[in-house]
Design a protein around this motif. Structure first.
Motif, PDB file in Angstrom:
ATOM      1  N   SER A 140      -2.949   4.907  -5.329  1.00  0.00           N
ATOM      2  CA  SER A 140      -4.348   5.020  -4.931  1.00  0.00           C
ATOM      3  C   SER A 140      -4.493   6.251  -4.068  1.00  0.00           C
ATOM      4  O   SER A 140      -3.628   6.552  -3.243  1.00  0.00           O
ATOM      5  N   ILE A 141      -5.539   6.979  -4.292  1.00  0.00           N
ATOM      6  CA  ILE A 141      -5.756   8.195  -3.531  1.00  0.00           C
ATOM      7  C   ILE A 141      -7.010   8.016  -2.688  1.00  0.00           C
ATOM      8  O   ILE A 141      -8.124   7.935  -3.200  1.00  0.00           O
ATOM      9  N   LEU A 142      -6.822   7.885  -1.389  1.00  0.00           N
ATOM     10  CA  LEU A 142      -7.907   7.753  -0.424  1.00  0.00           C
ATOM     11  C   LEU A 142      -8.867   6.614  -0.780  1.00  0.00           C
ATOM     12  O   LEU A 142     -10.037   6.684  -0.481  1.00  0.00           O
ATOM     13  N   SER A 190      -7.670   3.829  -8.102  1.00  0.00           N
ATOM     14  CA  SER A 190      -6.438   3.072  -7.975  1.00  0.00           C
ATOM     15  C   SER A 190      -5.974   2.616  -9.351  1.00  0.00           C
ATOM     16  O   SER A 190      -6.777   2.192 -10.185  1.00  0.00           O
ATOM     17  N   SER A 237       0.837  -1.194   0.000  1.00  0.00           N
ATOM     18  CA  SER A 237       0.000   0.000   0.000  1.00  0.00           C
ATOM     19  C   SER A 237       0.876   1.250   0.000  1.00  0.00           C
ATOM     20  O   SER A 237       1.863   1.349   0.731  1.00  0.00           O
ATOM     21  N   LEU A 238       0.525   2.177  -0.851  1.00  0.00           N
ATOM     22  CA  LEU A 238       1.307   3.405  -1.006  1.00  0.00           C
ATOM     23  C   LEU A 238       1.297   4.229   0.270  1.00  0.00           C
ATOM     24  O   LEU A 238       2.336   4.695   0.745  1.00  0.00           O
ATOM     25  N   SER A 239       0.094   4.353   0.876  1.00  0.00           N
ATOM     26  CA  SER A 239       0.019   5.223   2.044  1.00  0.00           C
ATOM     27  C   SER A 239       0.794   4.626   3.213  1.00  0.00           C
ATOM     28  O   SER A 239       1.451   5.341   3.965  1.00  0.00           O
ATOM     29  N   LEU A 240       0.756   3.271   3.335  1.00  0.00           N
ATOM     30  CA  LEU A 240       1.519   2.648   4.416  1.00  0.00           C
ATOM     31  C   LEU A 240       3.015   2.837   4.201  1.00  0.00           C
ATOM     32  O   LEU A 240       3.767   3.080   5.145  1.00  0.00           O
ATOM     33  N   LEU A 281       4.413   5.347   2.793  1.00  0.00           N
ATOM     34  CA  LEU A 281       4.715   6.721   3.206  1.00  0.00           C
ATOM     35  C   LEU A 281       4.779   6.830   4.720  1.00  0.00           C
ATOM     36  O   LEU A 281       5.717   7.417   5.279  1.00  0.00           O
ATOM     37  N   ILE A 282       3.787   6.219   5.380  1.00  0.00           N
ATOM     38  CA  ILE A 282       3.730   6.344   6.837  1.00  0.00           C
ATOM     39  C   ILE A 282       4.948   5.678   7.483  1.00  0.00           C
ATOM     40  O   ILE A 282       5.633   6.275   8.313  1.00  0.00           O
TER      41      ILE A 282
END
Lengths: 326, 286
Positions: free
Chosen positions: A158-160, A164, A91-94, A96-97
């Motif tokens: 994927s954005i929010l 995707s 996951s992209l957001s993970l 980043l986090i």
């Protein structure tokens, strides 16, 4: 100089935003018109520029030279790697986090110790800390892959969760551009805030800032942390682009290049580091195509660097410093 | 038990070489307020010059001398061309400039001598038996020689005419100038001496592990650490710190791999900075 300050602030700001919009516009269309090699090159400049800009918070605005930014950058890479390798589906957001947490954690650690020291001592201690991370990553083969590093797949863009798709070089460029523009605006806002003003006053006169009653150490710690976070962000982007994390990027050479970008482009401008990164990478690209020179491009680049320190200490964009901070 | 003794000897020998590197660095820092990022690279260059001379003539002692002289001249030229214009600027610019010099020297060495390891033959043949291990004599000879060179430097600073010039410049540059001491010349001379010390330690270290173009950075970092631990600009402090840190690293190498033992010196540095930022081996400032 007098002419600049005589201009009404509003028109100056308008000129700045027009130039800003033009540059961003150019970067937006860049992947559509450039051939693949230069497209990738433009994306890389943005990523290295982001890393250099994060360091500018310290070098240009607080007056502390960090020789340890490779640690934050590298931990951003390994943080992203950890997220992409352990969580399925990636996951992209993970990424980043995880990357930001890793870099931020390292930054807190470094900041706590290194900000007790000033000037040269600060520079040396950041260098030593980055080497600590390097040795740990290099020798802890079971977790970090040691010398070989880690490879992983790219996550989907994927954005929010609304939309995707797979990354293409073009959408990746836009993604990086979006992150860089937002980061730039945030950092610019920070440097112009009262907090940023205190940082600049530390740069100009630390004892006086202390005497006025500002807790200088606390401000420095926050500055190093901020800087580390943005460096980590650059690391995540670089990891996403290249699909690997390697100990080479935690090594001191990267920190050195970051300092070179800042000096070449112009410290204390935020835009300068991008220009410096572009200048350095273009120089490297063109010099390494010359016969005989290839991997020794750093000899002429190093000489140019020294000449710039002596004769052009403000860097390429130094003459715009006042306008860029308006 | 015997392992501890062997490691003690090892640490002392390494410490003496490191002390020589650090004393050059601390001399330059104490007098010129310049953190010489290229110090390790001058060492590396000196080691290569030494290796080349040994290759041609086979004479180690000649190589030591030639390397020191060549690098001293190079150091003087560097100081005149890159550091002299920066006098009076922010001290940080000198770090950046010497960092640039370090890049250029490193790549020059790669270009000139290639990436492979060069060996310098042991100048003093023979081993002696220490418990289960054959310990080579030349390591002992190296430590003694390093000690002699450092003592020589110290005597020169203490009693030599030019040594007194140097110390006077450290104490008060303006007053020294008023007394007729050619301060710019002193600066150049000090940089040359520091560079020669680096080159000589490079040649001394050469037989230990060979000469590579990447050895410079490692030495720069270690020299920085001991110079900070010993108290910046303090000659005796950095020598003691070199021995102290090298001993600790040697003992750590019993338990963990040598690559990880380096962390011990980092930890010593961090603890020093936290609890005694003026340096471990200097009297407490009033």
């Amino acid at each position: 100089m007098t002419a600049i300050s005589a201009a009404p602030p509003r028109t100056r700001a308008a000129g700045y935003w027009i130039a800003f919009a033009m540059v961003v516009g150019l970067l937006l269309v860049a992947p559509l018109v450039l051939p693949p090699f230069w497209q990738r090159f433009a994306t890389e400049i943005l990523i290295w520029g982001l890393l250099a800009m994060s360091s500018d918070i310290l070098i240009g605005y607080t007056g502390m030279v960090s020789f340890g930014h490779s640690a934050f950058f590298g931990l951003g890479m390994y943080g992203a790697a950890a997220a992409l390798l352990t969580v399925k589906p990636p996951s992209l957001s993970l990424a980043l986090i995880y990357g930001l947490v890793a870099a931020g954690g390292a930054a807190v650690f470094v900041a706590y110790f290194a900000t007790r020291l000033r000037e040269i001592y600060f520079a040396i201690s950041t260098l030593v800390f980055s080497q600590i991370f390097y040795v740990i990553i290099f020798t802890w083969t079971e977790v970090t892959g040691g010398e070989n590093g880690l490879t992983f797949g790219q996550p989907r863009l994927s954005i929010l969760g609304l939309w995707s798709d797979r990354f293409t070089p073009t959408t990746f460029h836009w993604f990086v551009l979006a992150v860089v523009v937002v980061s730039y605006l945030v950092v610019r806002r920070i440097t112009q805030s009262p907090f940023g003003m205190v940082l600049q006053s530390i740069r100009e006169n630390e004892p006086r800032t202390r005497a006025i009653g500002y807790p200088v150490e606390r401000y420095k710690i926050v500055a190093v942390m901020l800087s580390g976070l943005f460096a980590g962000l650059a690391g995540v982007l670089y990891a996403l682009q290249n699909k690997f994390a390697a100990p080479d990027f935690v090594f001191f050479v990267v920190s050195g290049e970051v300092v070179i970008f800042n000096v070449m482009g112009g410290m204390g401008t935020l835009v300068g580091p991008f220009a410096g990164a572009a200048f350095f990478l273009l120089l490297r690209e063109s010099l390494s195509r010359l016969p005989y020179l290839a991997e020794y491009y750093l000899i002429p680049v190093g000489i140019i660097f020294i000449i710039m320190i002596i004769f052009l200490p403000q860097g390429l964009l130094g003459f715009l410093r006042r306008r860029l901070n308006a | 038990m015997d392992q501890i003794l062997v490691q003690t000897l090892h640490g002392l020998v390494n410490g003496m070489v490191l002390a020589m590197v650090a004393s050059g660095l601390t001399l330059i820092f104490g007098i010129m307020d310049i953190v010489n990022f290229a110090h390790g690279d001058l060492l590396m260059l000196g080691a290569f010059v030494g290796a080349s001379v040994v290759g041609v003539t086979g004479n180690y002692w000649l190589a030591l001398l030639v390397a020191a002289v060549v690098i001293a001249i190079l150091g003087a030229l560097l100081q005149i061309t890159t550091l002299r214009p920066l006098i009076g600027r922010d001290p940080l610019t000198t770090i950046l400039a010497t960092f640039g010099v370090s890049l250029v020297i490193q790549k020059y060495a790669l270009w000139q001598w290639g990436p492979s390891v060069r060996r310098i033959n042991e100048p003093v043949p023979g081993d002696f038996t220490l418990f289960h291990l054959q310990y080579p004599w030349y390591r002992i000879a190296t430590a003694v020689l390093a000690g002699l060179i450092i003592t020589g430097l110290w005597l020169f600073l203490k009693y030599g005419k030019y040594g007194i010039w140097i110390r006077a410049t450290t104490q008060d540059r303006v007053m020294a100038q008023a007394m007729g001491i050619p301060v710019p010349l002193v600066y150049t001379g000090v940089f040359a001496i520091g560079s020669a010390m680096a080159a000589a330690s490079g040649v001394l270290f050469g037989p230990f592990a060979g000469v590579t173009q990447t050895m410079g950075f490692d030495f720069t970092l270690r020299a920085f650490i001991v110079v900070v631990v010993g108290g910046m600009g303090n000659l005796a402090g950095s020598i003691l710190a070199s021995i102290f840190v090298s001993l600790l690293e040697s003992y750590a190498a019993i338990v963990v791999s040598p690559a990880q033992a380096v962390i011990v010196s980092f930890v010593v540095l961090v603890l020093t900075m936290l609890f005694r930022p003026t340096g471990l081996f200097v009297p407490t400032p009033k």
